[in-house]
Design an enzyme around this catalytic site. Structure first.
Site, PDB file in Angstrom:
ATOM      1  N   ASP A   1      35.722  -0.235   3.869  1.00 17.47           N
ATOM      2  CA  ASP A   1      34.681   0.796   3.968  1.00 17.47           C
ATOM      3  C   ASP A   1      33.600   0.657   2.907  1.00 17.47           C
ATOM      4  O   ASP A   1      32.430   0.949   3.158  1.00 17.47           O
ATOM      5  CB  ASP A   1      35.297   2.195   3.954  1.00 17.47           C
ATOM      6  CG  ASP A   1      35.986   2.532   2.652  1.00 17.47           C
ATOM      7  OD1 ASP A   1      36.627   1.640   2.069  1.00 17.47           O
ATOM      8  OD2 ASP A   1      35.898   3.692   2.215  1.00 17.47           O
TER       9      ASP A   1
ATOM     10  N   GLU B   1      42.380 -11.217   3.197  1.00 17.76           N
ATOM     11  CA  GLU B   1      41.505 -11.727   2.145  1.00 17.76           C
ATOM     12  C   GLU B   1      42.009 -13.028   1.534  1.00 17.76           C
ATOM     13  O   GLU B   1      41.193 -13.854   1.097  1.00 17.76           O
ATOM     14  CB  GLU B   1      41.342 -10.674   1.046  1.00 17.76           C
ATOM     15  CG  GLU B   1      40.518  -9.460   1.446  1.00 17.76           C
ATOM     16  CD  GLU B   1      41.321  -8.346   2.096  1.00 17.76           C
ATOM     17  OE1 GLU B   1      40.747  -7.287   2.405  1.00 17.76           O
ATOM     18  OE2 GLU B   1      42.558  -8.551   2.291  1.00 17.76           O
TER      19      GLU B   1
ATOM     20  N   HIS C   1      39.783   6.244  -3.350  1.00 13.74           N
ATOM     21  CA  HIS C   1      40.775   5.277  -2.878  1.00 13.74           C
ATOM     22  C   HIS C   1      40.459   3.857  -3.377  1.00 13.74           C
ATOM     23  O   HIS C   1      39.335   3.546  -3.736  1.00 13.74           O
ATOM     24  CB  HIS C   1      40.858   5.296  -1.350  1.00 13.74           C
ATOM     25  CG  HIS C   1      39.580   4.924  -0.664  1.00 13.74           C
ATOM     26  ND1 HIS C   1      38.499   5.773  -0.592  1.00 13.74           N
ATOM     27  CD2 HIS C   1      39.211   3.794  -0.010  1.00 13.74           C
ATOM     28  CE1 HIS C   1      37.518   5.193   0.075  1.00 13.74           C
ATOM     29  NE2 HIS C   1      37.924   3.983   0.438  1.00 13.74           N
ATOM     30  N   HIS C   2      41.472   3.035  -3.367  1.00 10.31           N
ATOM     31  CA  HIS C   2      41.431   1.652  -3.849  1.00 10.31           C
ATOM     32  C   HIS C   2      41.237   1.572  -5.366  1.00 10.31           C
ATOM     33  O   HIS C   2      40.838   0.519  -5.879  1.00 10.31           O
ATOM     34  CB  HIS C   2      40.354   0.823  -3.141  1.00 10.31           C
ATOM     35  CG  HIS C   2      40.533   0.694  -1.661  1.00 10.31           C
ATOM     36  ND1 HIS C   2      41.731   0.877  -1.034  1.00 10.31           N
ATOM     37  CD2 HIS C   2      39.629   0.387  -0.684  1.00 10.31           C
ATOM     38  CE1 HIS C   2      41.576   0.712   0.280  1.00 10.31           C
ATOM     39  NE2 HIS C   2      40.321   0.414   0.512  1.00 10.31           N
TER      40      HIS C   2
ATOM     41  N   GLY D   1      48.603 -25.922  -5.743  1.00  9.89           N
ATOM     42  CA  GLY D   1      49.801 -26.042  -4.915  1.00  9.89           C
ATOM     43  C   GLY D   1      50.284 -24.756  -4.286  1.00  9.89           C
ATOM     44  O   GLY D   1      51.492 -24.513  -4.227  1.00  9.89           O
TER      45      GLY D   1
ATOM     46  N   ASP E   1      56.091 -26.523   8.673  1.00 10.47           N
ATOM     47  CA  ASP E   1      56.385 -25.237   9.308  1.00 10.47           C
ATOM     48  C   ASP E   1      56.521 -24.110   8.299  1.00 10.47           C
ATOM     49  O   ASP E   1      56.081 -22.975   8.543  1.00 10.47           O
ATOM     50  CB  ASP E   1      57.651 -25.342  10.179  1.00 10.47           C
ATOM     51  CG  ASP E   1      58.857 -25.899   9.423  1.00 10.47           C
ATOM     52  OD1 ASP E   1      58.671 -26.546   8.374  1.00 10.47           O
ATOM     53  OD2 ASP E   1      59.987 -25.708   9.899  1.00 10.47           O
TER      54      ASP E   1
ATOM     55  N   ASN F   1      60.366 -29.301  10.244  1.00  9.82           N
ATOM     56  CA  ASN F   1      61.602 -29.887   9.702  1.00  9.82           C
ATOM     57  C   ASN F   1      62.541 -28.798   9.183  1.00  9.82           C
ATOM     58  O   ASN F   1      63.373 -29.042   8.319  1.00  9.82           O
ATOM     59  CB  ASN F   1      61.294 -30.918   8.615  1.00  9.82           C
ATOM     60  CG  ASN F   1      60.262 -30.430   7.608  1.00  9.82           C
ATOM     61  OD1 ASN F   1      60.017 -29.229   7.500  1.00  9.82           O
ATOM     62  ND2 ASN F   1      59.670 -31.358   6.891  1.00  9.82           N
TER      63      ASN F   1
ATOM     64  N   GLY G   1      62.203 -25.733   7.538  1.00 13.22           N
ATOM     65  CA  GLY G   1      62.194 -25.002   6.282  1.00 13.22           C
ATOM     66  C   GLY G   1      61.356 -25.648   5.211  1.00 13.22           C
ATOM     67  O   GLY G   1      60.488 -26.479   5.476  1.00 13.22           O
TER      68      GLY G   1
ATOM     69  N   GLU H   1      60.798 -28.100  -1.276  1.00 15.55           N
ATOM     70  CA  GLU H   1      61.684 -27.429  -2.225  1.00 15.55           C
ATOM     71  C   GLU H   1      63.098 -28.002  -2.158  1.00 15.55           C
ATOM     72  O   GLU H   1      63.787 -28.124  -3.181  1.00 15.55           O
ATOM     73  CB  GLU H   1      61.722 -25.922  -1.952  1.00 15.55           C
ATOM     74  CG  GLU H   1      60.356 -25.263  -1.789  1.00 15.55           C
ATOM     75  CD  GLU H   1      59.529 -25.274  -3.063  1.00 15.55           C
ATOM     76  OE1 GLU H   1      59.963 -25.860  -4.073  1.00 15.55           O
ATOM     77  OE2 GLU H   1      58.433 -24.697  -3.042  1.00 15.55           O
TER      78      GLU H   1
END
Length: 576
Positions: free
Chosen positions: A30, A53, A116-117, A431, A458, A485, A487, A491
């Site tokens: 707004d 955003e 607000h915000h 990253g 994915d 693959n 997941g 990691e």
């Protein structure tokens, strides 16, 4: 331009457009709606409404990497804080993004109204303070100083190549002001040149090169950010110098050149490339920043006190700084030093590994190049990444932009050779997973007529998949290769290969584009080399449609470079 009154919003938009910005990314709120009316009315800037955003910040980043500058609009507080991770990535990787925040009215700020915000305490500078550490310049624009502050901050983004932040109260944006009578000044757009320092640098570089038996060039991403691609190409052409790039600087120089060594990755890259770079008598480092993910986990053997090091504002010869010698200027000076002196005469023409100036070795092979004897799996066996990456690289066209998500996609593609004029976009330093899908949106809008290619895993895609709808909404037709693959494979390679926290929900990717409003998308799937070949041919033919190609590889299948870098990360994280 005339001296008639315009609004501060229009002044800002006109200045942006004069710098080459024709798209602004963001989300309506707004406080910024009246400003958005001015964007919609502007003859040269098109509004791109994102799903959130964060996606808008990533998109502005991708746009800026191609166009040279990007623009982001958010609302006060909730909007700008959602975007700050994307802005931080732009700051870390020197991407010039102009971030404009529209906030509560001047009256609300003056009275400390509980609007607000806000945090409800009357502090309207709180969120600007959060932006300070990821902004090269900042301004709270008022009626009294709008032109001065806007111009100052825009000059900073051009010079520093990092995000800048402007905040306006909603009523300030609509306030009248005099239209500019002259363009944004050229002074201050780039770092100043110190003529005396430049002369001393050229002399010192000439002495260093004259005594060298072998010379090589290592280039990185700052060559692109600070507009020095042409100067680098001229140096390489004039001197016939063998060169490599770090993966973050991939494609800053033409990889099809005979003297290209490919990508340097410290101990984990091609052995001949490593020897040529590390053992050169003089290594010219152009815009190099050695991060863990780009240097083979800091496995490089490069002495920062030796050789010629060119940075955005200063140049160095054997550790001695020559301030006021910006990157592009320094490259041009080096070209003058080597002009008329072919390397085979001036520098013996032999690298430490016995290769000549054109990159060839005594046995006729080429430094840093993959073997021409390509491994061919059975067409119906399970698809592996060792087949996937070179096969995808062969689809890249001259002048095409390729966006690769951090992880298997980035490390799988960065070592492949790309054709002339292509551009490689990734985010290996910051990253932030999920970056690349919205970045594709920005890159595609920045290069209309050139079909972009995105390769993403994915797990990363689930972070920002909603921007598929934005891509479809604006009628874009890139090719998206989604590596499924099961997941977070990057990691798993670092820690917890079987850990449940590296698993993700299984999505029906084939139905996702339609669910997100993408009309007539071509959705394909491949789990074998033969299926991949057929799918890539179909994608190449379907130029008028968005293509989502889901490729299936093993859960623990990773590129060799990623496996080595991941082991280094695990070690530095304190694991045995």
């Amino acid at each position: 331009m005339t001296s008639c009154d315009i609004t501060i919003a229009e002044y800002f938009l006109d200045r942006l457009a004069s710098l080459g910005v024709d798209h602004m990314f963001g989300v309506p709120g707004d406080y910024n709606l009246a400003f958005l009316d001015k964007v919609m009315e502007h003859p040269r800037i098109r509004w791109v409404g994102n799903a959130n955003e964060l996606g808008a910040a990533y998109a502005a980043d991708g746009y800026a990497r191609v166009r040279g500058i990007g623009a982001l609009l958010t609302t006060f507080g909730v909007g700008e804080l959602s975007a700050i991770n994307g802005v931080a990535g732009s700051y870390a990787e020197y991407v010039p993004v102009v971030h404009l925040v529209i906030g509560p009215s001047t009256a609300a700020e003056r009275t400390g109204a509980l609007v607000h915000h806000t945090a409800g305490d009357g502090d309207f500078e709180r969120f600007a303070r959060a932006q300070r550490s990821v902004s090269a310049a900042m301004a709270t624009v008022t009626r009294a100083d709008a032109a001065e502050q806007i111009d100052r901050v825009l000059l900073a983004v051009l010079r520093e190549k990092r995000p800048v932040y402007l905040r306006m109260a909603s009523d300030v944006a609509l306030a009248p002001m005099a239209a500019p009578t002259r363009p944004l000044p050229s002074e201050g757009r780039s770092f100043p040149v110190d003529a005396a320092s430049l002369e001393r640098f050229a002399a010192a570089a000439g002495r260093a090169l004259a005594g060298a038996r072998s010379v090589a060039v290592l280039a990185d991403f700052l060559v692109d950010r600070f507009g020095a691609r042409e100067e680098l190409a001229e140096l390489l052409d004039t001197g016939g110098l063998p060169f490599a790039t770090l993966c973050m600087g991939k494609t800053v120089a033409d990889e099809s050149r005979a003297t290209s060594l490919g990508v340097y990755s410290g101990a984990f890259g091609d052995a001949r490339t490593r020897r040529t770079v590390e053992d050169a008598d003089v290594l010219i480092r152009a815009g190099v920043r050695l991060a863990d993910t780009t240097s083979g986990g800091f496995s490089h053997r490069i002495d920062p006190g030796r050789g010629i090091d060119l940075q955005p504002e200063s140049a160095f010869v054997d550790g001695i700084e020559y301030p006021g010698v910006p990157l592009a200027v320094a490259l041009s000076a080096l070209t003058g030093v080597v002009a008329g002196k072919p390397l085979v005469d001036a520098f013996s023409g032999s690298s430490a590994d016995g290769s000549s100036a054109d990159g060839s070795t005594a046995d006729g092979s080429t430094v840093g190049r993959a073997s021409t004897d390509e491994w061919s799996p059975h067409p119906d066996e399970p698809l592996t990444q060792s087949y996937l990456w070179p096969r995808l690289a062969r689809t890249v066209r001259e002048g095409q932009t390729v966006v690769a998500e951090q992880g298997t996609s980035y490390f799988g593609l960065c070592t492949q050779r790309f054709p002339t004029g292509s551009r490689f976009i990734g985010q290996p330093l910051w990253g932030s997973i999920g970056y690349s899908l919205p970045a594709l949106l920005g890159a595609q809008l920045a290069s209309p007529g050139r079909r972009c290619l995105l390769v993403i895993g994915d797990g990363s895609a689930q972070m920002t998949a909603q921007e598929l709808g934005t891509i479809g909404r604006y009628g874009l037709t890139p090719v998206i290769v989604l590596v499924n693959n099961g997941g977070y494979t990057v990691e798993r390679a670092i820690h917890g290969p079987e850990a449940a926290y590296n698993d993700i929900a299984r999505w029906d990717w084939q139905r996702l584009p339609a669910a997100l409003g993408v009309r007539d998308a071509l959705c394909l799937s491949a789990a074998t080399p033969a299926e991949l070949d057929r799918a890539l041919a179909a994608a190449d033919d379907a130029t008028d449609r968005l293509v989502l190609l889901e490729v299936h590889t093993g859960t623990h299948d990773v590129p060799d470079l990623l496996r080595d870098v991941a082991a280094g990360m695990s070690s530095r994280n304190g694991e045995s």
